[in-house]
Write an enzyme that holds these catalytic residues in place. Structure first.
Site, short mmCIF file in Angstrom:
data_model
loop_
_atom_site.label_atom_id
_atom_site.label_comp_id
_atom_site.label_asym_id
_atom_site.label_seq_id
_atom_site.Cartn_x
_atom_site.Cartn_y
_atom_site.Cartn_z
N ARG A 157 -8.12 0.94 -2.66
CA ARG A 157 -6.81 2.06 -2.42
C ARG A 157 -6.73 2.37 -1.36
NH1 ARG A 157 -10.63 1.73 -6.97
NH2 ARG A 157 -9.48 1.09 -8.68
N LYS A 181 -13.14 4.36 -7.77
CA LYS A 181 -12.93 5.55 -9.22
C LYS A 181 -14.44 5.69 -9.47
CE LYS A 181 -8.20 5.10 -10.01
NZ LYS A 181 -7.64 5.50 -10.85
N HIS A 251 -0.03 1.17 -1.83
CA HIS A 251 -0.70 0.34 -3.24
C HIS A 251 -0.30 -0.61 -3.13
CE1 HIS A 251 -3.66 1.43 -6.37
NE2 HIS A 251 -2.57 1.00 -6.98
N ARG A 254 -1.80 -4.04 -2.23
CA ARG A 254 -2.87 -4.04 -2.99
C ARG A 254 -2.45 -4.48 -4.04
NH1 ARG A 254 -8.10 -1.69 -5.41
NH2 ARG A 254 -7.75 -1.16 -7.52
N HIS A 277 -11.36 -2.36 -11.25
CA HIS A 277 -11.07 -1.92 -12.25
C HIS A 277 -12.64 -2.64 -13.55
CE1 HIS A 277 -6.41 -3.38 -11.06
NE2 HIS A 277 -7.34 -2.67 -10.46
N TYR A 286 -0.94 -8.14 -13.35
CA TYR A 286 -0.27 -9.07 -11.54
C TYR A 286 -0.15 -10.39 -12.39
CZ TYR A 286 -2.60 -5.21 -9.68
OH TYR A 286 -2.05 -3.93 -8.82
#
Length: 305
Positions: A157, A181, A251, A254, A277, A286
């Site tokens: 990110r 995150k 992004h 990514r 994730h 994806y």
């Protein structure tokens, strides 16, 4: 003649609400919520507070539904309204934990359906053109080349990229230690190309940029910490140089990282781990992008397509 959008009301000054929002901000900081999410939630709550004339902590479910309806009428997208719902739900959770309410009026509220947007797809050729765009004979160009290489090689990110510190980089073993995150840590392989560009940047460019002791990897021309905006503007410039017609953002690289891994046979769960994730369903988007790309290649190159 098109109908005019409803006018957004003038903000109502409610000192009680402001004091609660300050306390809520401190609560988010204490719970390690990222600055980006924190600022977004506070901005959404301030916006919501403009629609009701008494303090937000006293709002009922009916008043909240009224606010959300007015946001939609004012032309806010379903995505923006959904984020307001998340902000309000978090705020009332805070009030309940602080014993300032006995309920959370949004605990059973359904978030608006916003659909899932497929990421923009960059081909491997376009990525190569983008990586080659910076002028590596200048300190800033060499910095930008290293940043692009790391972003694409590691699928970071943009916040993870600009917050990279020297202590998180292991060039000998070729990996980065990323704090993602929720302060969740993951190890990401660096790759030979990205490793070589970081080494070149550290040797030739960073000494020209550094003005004082600072442990962040990538620096501005004044020796400060890179911002999301700094990198976004640089990326837009390089996209023009590379003649990339698609609208891209940090992004996008990514997305390209994940899609190209899957195109070359990577396991979905490996990609999930590399991206950081928590939920596999987030990564599964994806696979759709990869399948679309494969269908396009088949249609273009197969004689019987």
């Amino acid at each position: 003649m098109q109908a005019k959008k409803p006018r957004i009301p003038t903000p109502v000054r409610i000192p009680e609400t402001a004091s609660f929002l300050l306390a809520y901000r401190d609560y988010l900081v204490a719970n390690a919520v990222s600055p980006h999410t924190r600022n977004a939630y506070l901005s959404d709550l301030i916006q919501c507070s403009q629609y009701i004339t008494f303090p937000m902590p006293q709002w009922t479910k009916s008043e909240i539904e009224q606010v959300l309806a007015q946001l939609s009428q004012a032309g806010k997208s379903p995505r923006s309204v959904a984020r307001c719902v998340s902000a309000l739900r978090s705020f009332f959770k805070f009030l309940r934990e602080q014993k300032l309410r006995t309920d959370n009026p949004l605990s059973q509220h359904k978030t608006p359906q916003i659909g899932r947007t497929l990421p923009h797809d960059l081909s491997e050729k376009e990525v190569e053109a983008l990586l080659d765009a910076p002028n590596i004979y200048t300190a800033l160009g060499l910095r930008d080349r290293a940043m692009l290489e790391v972003l694409y090689a590691c699928g970071l990110r943009v916040s993870e990229l600009i917050n990279l510190k020297l202590e998180l980089i292991n060039l000998n073993q070729g990996y980065l230690r990323i704090l993602g995150k929720g302060n969740k840590e993951r190890l990401v392989p660096l790759g030979q190309h990205a490793k070589e560009w970081i080494e070149k940047y550290l040797l030739e460019a960073r000494p020209q940029l550094i003005k004082s002791h600072i442990d962040y990897l990538f620096l501005t021309q004044h020796g400060g910490i890179m911002s999301r905006q700094n990198f976004w503007y640089a990326l837009k410039r390089y996209a023009l140089i590379a003649n990339i017609q698609t609208e891209i953002s940090p992004h996008t690289l990514r997305h390209a990282f994940a899609t190209h891994l899957l195109n070359h046979g990577a396991d979905l769960r490996v990609v999930q781990m590399l991206l950081g994730h928590t939920d596999l369903s987030t990564t599964q988007i994806y696979t759709h992008v990869a399948q679309i790309r494969l269908q396009q290649l088949h249609a273009k190159h197969h004689p019987r397509a």
